[in-house]
Design an enzyme around this catalytic site. Structure first.
Site, PDB file in Angstrom:
ATOM      1  N   TYR A 173     -47.099 -36.122 -16.764  1.00  0.00           N
ATOM      2  CA  TYR A 173     -47.571 -36.745 -17.946  1.00  0.00           C
ATOM      3  C   TYR A 173     -47.924 -38.300 -17.707  1.00  0.00           C
ATOM      4  CZ  TYR A 173     -47.971 -38.607 -22.548  1.00  0.00           C
ATOM      5  OH  TYR A 173     -48.218 -39.214 -23.876  1.00  0.00           O
ATOM      6  N   LYS A 193     -55.030 -38.123 -33.700  1.00  0.00           N
ATOM      7  CA  LYS A 193     -54.026 -38.018 -34.467  1.00  0.00           C
ATOM      8  C   LYS A 193     -54.336 -38.202 -35.908  1.00  0.00           C
ATOM      9  CE  LYS A 193     -51.923 -36.835 -30.901  1.00  0.00           C
ATOM     10  NZ  LYS A 193     -52.532 -37.130 -29.786  1.00  0.00           N
ATOM     11  N   TYR A 236     -55.331 -38.629 -21.097  1.00  0.00           N
ATOM     12  CA  TYR A 236     -55.726 -37.633 -21.543  1.00  0.00           C
ATOM     13  C   TYR A 236     -57.026 -37.147 -21.369  1.00  0.00           C
ATOM     14  CZ  TYR A 236     -51.628 -37.817 -24.877  1.00  0.00           C
ATOM     15  OH  TYR A 236     -50.350 -37.892 -25.127  1.00  0.00           O
TER      16      TYR A 236
HETATM   17  C1  LIG Z   1     -52.547 -36.666 -28.232  1.00  0.00           C
HETATM   18  C2  LIG Z   1     -53.749 -36.807 -27.596  1.00  0.00           C
HETATM   19  C3  LIG Z   1     -54.280 -35.705 -27.082  1.00  0.00           C
HETATM   20  C4  LIG Z   1     -53.881 -34.001 -26.795  1.00  0.00           C
HETATM   21  O1  LIG Z   1     -53.880 -33.620 -28.252  1.00  0.00           O
HETATM   22  P1  LIG Z   1     -52.628 -32.582 -28.878  1.00  0.00           P
HETATM   23  O2  LIG Z   1     -52.890 -32.128 -29.920  1.00  0.00           O
HETATM   24  O3  LIG Z   1     -51.335 -33.464 -28.526  1.00  0.00           O
HETATM   25  O4  LIG Z   1     -52.696 -31.329 -27.609  1.00  0.00           O
HETATM   26  C5  LIG Z   1     -55.601 -35.733 -26.360  1.00  0.00           C
HETATM   27  N1  LIG Z   1     -56.040 -36.999 -26.186  1.00  0.00           N
HETATM   28  C6  LIG Z   1     -55.415 -38.011 -26.780  1.00  0.00           C
HETATM   29  C7  LIG Z   1     -56.143 -39.394 -26.404  1.00  0.00           C
HETATM   30  C8  LIG Z   1     -54.278 -38.184 -27.533  1.00  0.00           C
HETATM   31  O5  LIG Z   1     -53.863 -39.201 -27.990  1.00  0.00           O
END
Ligand SMILES: *Cc1c(COP(=O)(O)O)cnc(C)c1O
Length: 331
Positions: free
Chosen positions: A263, A49, A289
């Site tokens: 999720y 992010k 993730y």
């Molecule tokens: C937010 C996030 C993702 C996914 O990315 P997006 O842009 O939301 O698809 C993947 N890995 C981690 C650790 C995340 O925090």
């Protein structure tokens, strides 16, 4: 390309992030595996992010905002990184967060990122599971405006045509690294949720004219739904840069076989993938993730869908700060 370079950006992250070999995990999977370490972007534990926030915060500053508002799960890495960037650039920050049913009790509510939000000194609103957090965030923005503040609403995951520019930039950075190290990759594998990471990467590859397939492993929805989400965002990014949205055709691929019940809810395969990656490479993944994405990569290798001997790049998007929220799932 020139239109991309004119987009305002703050420098927050450590860039370029390392591109690393993973020989022990490679040997286990029968492929040549590389990691692009976006878990090492730097601020407050890093993660993907940060790259998006470089563009979003520049936009917020241009609009004269003083307060960042964003949305996520209680253990949102995006919320943590937004809180840290707000601290660094002197914004107030208000987080609209929602519990995720089926996650470990006590630790999910208090440990990991929840502790870090508190440490970073931001305001957290916990929205009941049944309420719509987007509606909640919109009324919070209205309330802040009535109080004379200038809020800037960042969408979930920072995934709009502005935030995704961070991953367009990442794709260009990666292409340069591959050139310098004389490496060729057959596929890029990435966890995909709010879609900005995958859409931004694809935009960068399209602009550079580099034809590397990007496989998104979904963390929250079936593959076909995720492909639609990524495609729509990719078209918006291309349009923002004055390019033909039809350039997106045929580029978006997502696999929805590995996210499990929903999720944030762990799968046994993701716990195994996290353990294997930790014990072969000393790299920390996360249960929400990257653990699910790695579980997908491992399974696709074992089933021969990813060819033996091929070179796969795993984009490590971060998230290990949430591990303490999931301690009990590992027991
Ligand atoms: C937010 C996030 C993702 C996914 O990315 P997006 O842009 O939301 O698809 C993947 N890995 C981690 C650790 C995340 O925090």
């Amino acid at each position: 390309m020139s239109s991309f370079k004119q987009q305002p950006r703050l420098i927050i992250s450590h860039q370029p992030t390392p591109l690393e070999q993973a020989p022990r995990l490679s040997a286990k999977l029968g492929i040549n595996l590389l990691f692009k370490r976006d878990d090492c972007t730097g601020l407050a534990g890093g993660g993907n992010k940060i790259r998006k926030l470089e563009y979003l915060l520049a936009d917020a500053q241009q609009q004269g905002a003083d307060t960042l508002v964003t949305i996520g799960g209680l253990q949102s890495n995006h919320a943590r990184q937004t809180a840290a960037a707000a601290a660094k650039f002197g914004f107030n920050c208000e987080l609209v967060l929602q519990d995720v049913p089926g996650t470990p009790r006590v630790d999910y509510l208090t440990n990991g990122n929840m502790f870090l939000h508190e440490l970073l000194g931001v305001t957290v609103y916990q929205v009941p599971v049944k309420e719509d957090c987007h509606q909640y965030a919109n009324s919070l923005v209205a309330r802040l405006q009535q109080q004379g503040k200038r809020p800037y609403l960042i969408p979930i995951g920072g995934s709009n045509a502005v935030g995704s520019l961070g991953y367009l930039r990442c794709a260009l950075e990666l292409i340069e690294q591959l050139d310098e190290q004389a490496l060729k990759i057959d596929q890029l594998v990435v966890a995909t949720g709010s879609a900005g990471t995958q859409a931004g990467l694809l935009a960068g590859l399209i602009i550079a004219g580099v034809d590397i397939p990007v496989l998104g492993i979904t963390v929250s929805r079936p593959g076909s739904e995720q492909e639609q989400l990524v495609l729509t965002l990719l078209q918006q990014i291309l349009q923002r840069l004055g390019l033909d949205p039809a350039l997106a055709n045929g580029k978006v691929h997502a696999n929805g076989d590995y996210y499990g019940a929903s999720y944030g809810v762990v799968t046994q395969d993701s716990l195994n993938a996290i353990t294997t990656t930790a014990q072969t490479e000393g790299i920390l993944l996360d249960p929400v993730y990257t653990g699910k994405a790695m579980a997908g990569l491992i399974d696709l290798c074992q089933r021969g869908i990813i060819a033996k001997g091929s070179t796969q790049l795993f984009l490590h998007t971060g998230g290990s700060q949430a591990l303490p929220a999931y301690i009990s799932a590992f027991n």
